[in-house]
Design an enzyme around this catalytic site. Structure first.
Site, mmCIF file in Angstrom:
data_model
loop_
_atom_site.group_PDB
_atom_site.id
_atom_site.type_symbol
_atom_site.label_atom_id
_atom_site.label_comp_id
_atom_site.label_asym_id
_atom_site.label_seq_id
_atom_site.Cartn_x
_atom_site.Cartn_y
_atom_site.Cartn_z
ATOM 1 C CG ASN A 9 -1.727 1.264 1.374
ATOM 2 O OD1 ASN A 9 -1.808 2.051 0.436
ATOM 3 N ND2 ASN A 9 -2.327 1.457 2.534
ATOM 4 C CE LYS A 11 -0.102 3.193 4.771
ATOM 5 N NZ LYS A 11 0.022 3.232 6.225
ATOM 6 C CG HIS A 95 -5.643 1.877 5.436
ATOM 7 N ND1 HIS A 95 -5.195 2.813 6.339
ATOM 8 C CD2 HIS A 95 -4.626 0.999 5.260
ATOM 9 C CE1 HIS A 95 -3.945 2.513 6.685
ATOM 10 N NE2 HIS A 95 -3.586 1.415 6.047
ATOM 11 C CD GLU A 97 -2.760 5.480 6.845
ATOM 12 O OE1 GLU A 97 -2.756 5.537 5.606
ATOM 13 O OE2 GLU A 97 -1.831 4.964 7.510
ATOM 14 C CD GLU A 167 -3.178 -2.375 7.637
ATOM 15 O OE1 GLU A 167 -2.161 -2.644 7.004
ATOM 16 O OE2 GLU A 167 -3.747 -1.275 7.557
ATOM 17 N N GLY A 173 3.074 2.210 10.612
ATOM 18 C CA GLY A 173 4.064 3.253 10.372
ATOM 19 C C GLY A 173 4.849 3.661 11.606
ATOM 20 C CB SER A 213 5.863 -1.982 11.644
ATOM 21 O OG SER A 213 5.488 -0.637 11.929
#
Ligand SMILES: O=C[C@H](O)COP(=O)(O)O
Length: 253
Positions: A9, A11, A95, A97, A167, A173, A213
Site C-alpha cells: 500500500n 499510500k 483502511h 487512515e 492492522e 508506520g 510495520s
C-alpha cells in the site's frame, strides 16, 4: 491451503515516473504465481499506467479506496466501474487512515465491499484496534464488530474471495509490530467470527493478512503463523529490494 497474498500500500507516495520505474523493476522479480498473489495498491492517479506496465508480469494492481457508487455527481471520487474498466483487480477498503481522516464508517465500508464484489474487484477489508482499545482489553470485541459489520450481507462465495487485513492502528508506520503470536491470535479471532456467521469451510478459505510495520526482518515469522495468510505493507513496499524480499517470503510460506 490458502494462497498467500502480499500487498503493498503505497499510500500518498511516489511520482508517476517513480511508480512506473518501480513496477518495471519488480515485474521480472515476482515469484511463482501459483504460490503467491503479489499486489501493489498505488495512488489512483497512476493506476491505469501501472496496469499497462505490469501487463506481462504476475504483479497485480490495486486501488487504495473507491466510492460505493457506480457513477454520479460525486466530485473527486473514483468508482468501482472505473477501476474495473482499466484492469484494476484489488481495492483496499476501510483502511484505518480512511476511517480516521475521511469519515469512513462500518456502514460505508460494507457498502464499498459489496460494490467492489459487484464489479469483480477483490476487496481487502481492513480492521484493527487503537492502542486504547488494546490497553482496555477490547481488541477482540472491536475487531469482531468491524468484521461482522464489514461483511454483512456477503454470500459464502464472496467470503472465500474476500481478503481481510488485520492492522492494529498502533503498529502502522510506527516501527512497532504486534508479536507474531498476538497478530495470529487476532487473525484467529477474525476467522472464528467469520465461522460463526458462515460455514466453517468458508471461514477456512478466507485469507487474512497482517499489516503494521511488516518488513523483511519479521515477515517470515508472521507468515509462519496459522491464521496469517499474507501482509498489507506500507513503508517496506516503497523500495524494490524490500518489497521483493517480502514477495519471496510470501511464496515460501
Ligand atoms: O496499509 C498498510 C499499513 O497501513 C501498514 O503500514 P506500514 O507497513 O508502513 O506500517
Amino acid at each position: 491451503m490458502r494462497k498467500p497474498i502480499i500487498a503493498g500500500n503505497w499510500k500518498m507516495y511516489k511520482t508517476a515516473s517513480e511508480a512506473k520505474q518501480f513496477v518495471e523493476e519488480v515485474n521480472g522479480l515476482v515469484p511463482n504465481t501459483e504460490k503467491l498473489d503479489a499486489v501493489i495498491c498505488a495512488p489512483a492517479l497512476f493506476l491505469a499506467q501501472l496496469v499497462v506496465s505490469s501487463k506481462e508480469s504476475a504483479l497485480q494492481i490495486g486501488a487504495q479506496t473507491m466510492s460505493e457508487q457506480d457513477e454520479g455527481a460525486f466530485t473527486g471520487e473514483i468508482s468501482p466501474v472505473q477501476l474495473a474498466d482499466i484492469g484494476v483487480k484489488y481495492v483496499i477498503i476501510g483502511h484505518s487512515e480512511r476511517r480516521q481522516y475521511f469519515g469512513e464508517t462500518d456502514k460505508s465500508v460494507n457498502q464499498k465491499v459489496k460494490a467492489a464484489f459487484a464489479h469483480d474487484l477483490v476487496p481487502i477489508l481492513c480492521v484493527g484496534e487503537t492502542l486504547e482499545h488494546r490497553e482496555n482489553g477490547e481488541t477482540g470485541s472491536v475487531v469482531e464488530a468491524q468484521v461482522e459489520k464489514g461483511i454483512s450481507g456477503l454470500s459464502e462465495e464472496q467470503i472465500t474471495q474476500l481478503v481481510i487485513a488485520y492492522e492494529p492502528i498502533w503498529a502502522i508506520g510506527t516501527g512497532k509490530t504486534a508479536t507474531a503470536e498476538d497478530a495470529n491470535e487476532v487473525c484467529g479471532i477474525v476467522r472464528k467470527k467469520v465461522a460463526s456467521l458462515y460455514e466453517d469451510q468458508t471461514a477456512e478459505q478466507l485469507r487474512i493478512q497482517y499489516g503494521g510495520s511488516v518488513k523483511p526482518a519479521n515477515v517470515d515469522e508472521l507468515m509462519g503463523m496459522e491464521h496469517i495468510d499474507g501482509a498489507l505493507v506500507g513503508g517496506a513496499s516503497l523500495e524494490v529490494e524490500s518489497f521483493v524480499k517480502l514477495l519471496e517470503a510470501g511464496s515460501n510460506a
